[in-house]
Design an enzyme around this catalytic site. Structure first.
Site, mmCIF file in Angstrom:
data_model
loop_
_atom_site.group_PDB
_atom_site.id
_atom_site.type_symbol
_atom_site.label_atom_id
_atom_site.label_comp_id
_atom_site.label_asym_id
_atom_site.label_seq_id
_atom_site.Cartn_x
_atom_site.Cartn_y
_atom_site.Cartn_z
ATOM 1 N N PRO A 1 0.837 -1.178 -0.026
ATOM 2 C CA PRO A 1 -0.079 -0.028 0.194
ATOM 3 C C PRO A 1 0.875 1.269 -0.022
ATOM 4 C CG PRO A 1 -0.337 -1.199 2.060
ATOM 5 C CD PRO A 1 0.402 -2.194 1.238
ATOM 6 N N ASN A 2 0.445 2.401 -0.707
ATOM 7 C CA ASN A 2 0.860 3.571 -0.731
ATOM 8 C C ASN A 2 2.153 3.766 -1.584
ATOM 9 O OD1 ASN A 2 -0.929 5.087 0.746
ATOM 10 N ND2 ASN A 2 -0.332 3.492 2.463
ATOM 11 N N ARG B 1 5.168 11.099 -2.740
ATOM 12 C CA ARG B 1 4.620 10.564 -1.236
ATOM 13 C C ARG B 1 6.093 10.760 -0.528
ATOM 14 N NH1 ARG B 1 4.324 4.556 1.258
ATOM 15 N NH2 ARG B 1 3.931 5.103 3.431
ATOM 16 N N TYR C 1 11.043 8.739 1.130
ATOM 17 C CA TYR C 1 11.058 7.754 0.154
ATOM 18 C C TYR C 1 11.761 8.028 -1.218
ATOM 19 C CZ TYR C 1 7.765 5.863 3.689
ATOM 20 O OH TYR C 1 7.023 5.433 4.644
ATOM 21 N N ASN D 1 8.126 -5.345 -1.106
ATOM 22 C CA ASN D 1 7.909 -4.319 0.082
ATOM 23 C C ASN D 1 6.610 -4.024 0.382
ATOM 24 O OD1 ASN D 1 7.572 -1.893 1.401
ATOM 25 N ND2 ASN D 1 8.911 -0.545 -0.139
ATOM 26 N N ALA E 1 2.997 -0.727 4.993
ATOM 27 C CA ALA E 1 2.556 -0.629 6.139
ATOM 28 C C ALA E 1 2.236 -2.224 6.766
ATOM 29 C CB ALA E 1 1.566 0.182 6.392
ATOM 30 N N HIS F 1 4.060 -4.405 9.168
ATOM 31 C CA HIS F 1 4.253 -4.234 10.594
ATOM 32 C C HIS F 1 3.003 -5.008 11.327
ATOM 33 C CE1 HIS F 1 7.131 -1.757 9.462
ATOM 34 N NE2 HIS F 1 6.180 -0.627 8.864
ATOM 35 N N ASP G 1 1.531 -15.542 6.477
ATOM 36 C CA ASP G 1 1.090 -16.954 6.325
ATOM 37 C C ASP G 1 1.151 -17.107 4.942
ATOM 38 O OD1 ASP G 1 0.855 -17.127 8.958
ATOM 39 O OD2 ASP G 1 -1.257 -17.163 9.024
ATOM 40 N N GLU H 1 12.686 -8.928 1.637
ATOM 41 C CA GLU H 1 12.096 -8.069 2.066
ATOM 42 C C GLU H 1 12.617 -6.465 1.834
ATOM 43 O OE1 GLU H 1 10.676 -8.563 6.070
ATOM 44 O OE2 GLU H 1 10.109 -6.355 6.381
ATOM 45 N N LEU I 1 12.313 1.053 1.403
ATOM 46 C CA LEU I 1 13.080 2.211 1.031
ATOM 47 C C LEU I 1 13.844 2.777 1.938
ATOM 48 C CD1 LEU I 1 10.080 3.102 -1.119
ATOM 49 C CD2 LEU I 1 12.507 2.991 -2.272
ATOM 50 N N SER I 2 12.848 3.091 3.251
ATOM 51 C CA SER I 2 13.725 3.928 4.463
ATOM 52 C C SER I 2 14.082 2.953 5.264
ATOM 53 C CB SER I 2 12.423 4.664 4.933
ATOM 54 O OG SER I 2 11.367 3.983 5.522
ATOM 55 N N ARG J 1 12.873 4.932 12.382
ATOM 56 C CA ARG J 1 11.931 5.599 12.594
ATOM 57 C C ARG J 1 10.721 5.491 13.624
ATOM 58 N NH1 ARG J 1 9.366 5.059 6.732
ATOM 59 N NH2 ARG J 1 7.897 6.956 7.565
ATOM 60 N N ARG K 1 7.440 0.920 13.277
ATOM 61 C CA ARG K 1 8.142 0.192 12.249
ATOM 62 C C ARG K 1 9.147 -0.538 12.548
ATOM 63 N NH1 ARG K 1 5.624 3.696 8.319
ATOM 64 N NH2 ARG K 1 5.290 5.769 8.911
HETATM 65 C C1 DQA Z 1 8.156 1.249 3.802
HETATM 66 C C2 DQA Z 1 8.343 1.488 5.465
HETATM 67 C C3 DQA Z 1 7.026 1.123 5.969
HETATM 68 O O1 DQA Z 1 7.061 1.372 7.293
HETATM 69 C C4 DQA Z 1 5.940 2.277 5.384
HETATM 70 O O2 DQA Z 1 4.450 1.860 5.790
HETATM 71 C C5 DQA Z 1 5.937 2.060 3.906
HETATM 72 C C6 DQA Z 1 7.258 1.964 3.162
HETATM 73 C C7 DQA Z 1 9.555 1.647 3.099
HETATM 74 O O3 DQA Z 1 9.749 1.278 2.057
HETATM 75 O O4 DQA Z 1 10.243 2.194 3.679
HETATM 76 O O5 DQA Z 1 4.785 2.418 3.464
HETATM 77 O O6 DQA Z 1 7.846 0.040 3.566
#
Ligand code: DQA
Length: 148
Positions: free
Chosen positions: A9-10, A17, A22, A73, A76, A79, A86, A97, A100-101, A106, A110
């Site tokens: 997501p996102n 963003r 990121y 990736n 969120a 977490h 599963d 896995e 980016l950050s 953080r 996270r």
């Molecule tokens: C993320 C880190 C996650 O905590 C966050 O919710 C993301 C991006 C990252 O790529 O740093 O959406 O996975």
């Protein structure tokens, strides 16, 4: 070699963003760089992104029998998605896995990944190049059966 890249997501919002966290690369640009690197190494790579947990799970189930490796990736979902964990736990090929950050410097929420225990390894904090490094690892170990 058949590799799959999954973005949670996102991550479709990359570029706009929180670029200070990121980066400014868009998801399309990241996917293009990965596709090009895989192609140059003679591997097939397919990317997908979803904001929906069930869509990510359906994708894992649909492609895992034909996959030689995953880069994910989970955003969120990293977490808290036990359902995605599963699904990945049933995968028999390497899973890298990527974040980016650097999630460990953080917010405390996270710092926990429910995905990490079922992943082969994790790359965090190296920006979009983390995906490329994950891809290099998958390409390098394609004949090595020592690692799951
Ligand atoms: C993320 C880190 C996650 O905590 C966050 O919710 C993301 C991006 C990252 O790529 O740093 O959406 O996975």
């Amino acid at each position: 070699m058949n590799l799959f890249v999954m973005h949670g997501p996102n991550l479709n919002m990359l570029g706009q963003r929180q670029p200070e966290i990121y980066g400014t690369m868009t998801l399309a640009e990241i996917d293009a760089a990965l596709t090009e690197r895989a192609r140059s190494a003679g591997a097939q790579l397919q990317s997908m992104q979803s904001n929906h947990e069930g869509v990510l799970i359906d994708f894992v189930q649909a492609v895992s029998s034909q996959a030689d490796g995953f880069i994910i990736n989970p955003g969120a979902f990293t977490h808290y998605s036990l359902a995605l964990r599963d699904a990945l736990a049933n995968v028999q090929v390497p899973i890298i896995e990527v974040h980016l950050s650097n999630v460990y410097r953080r917010e405390p929420f996270r710092h926990t990944s429910v995905i990490a225990p079922v992943a082969t390894g994790q790359i965090a904090g190296l920006g979009w190049r983390g995906y490329l490094l994950a891809l290099e690892w998958l390409l390098a170990q394609r004949s090595d059966t020592k690692w799951r």
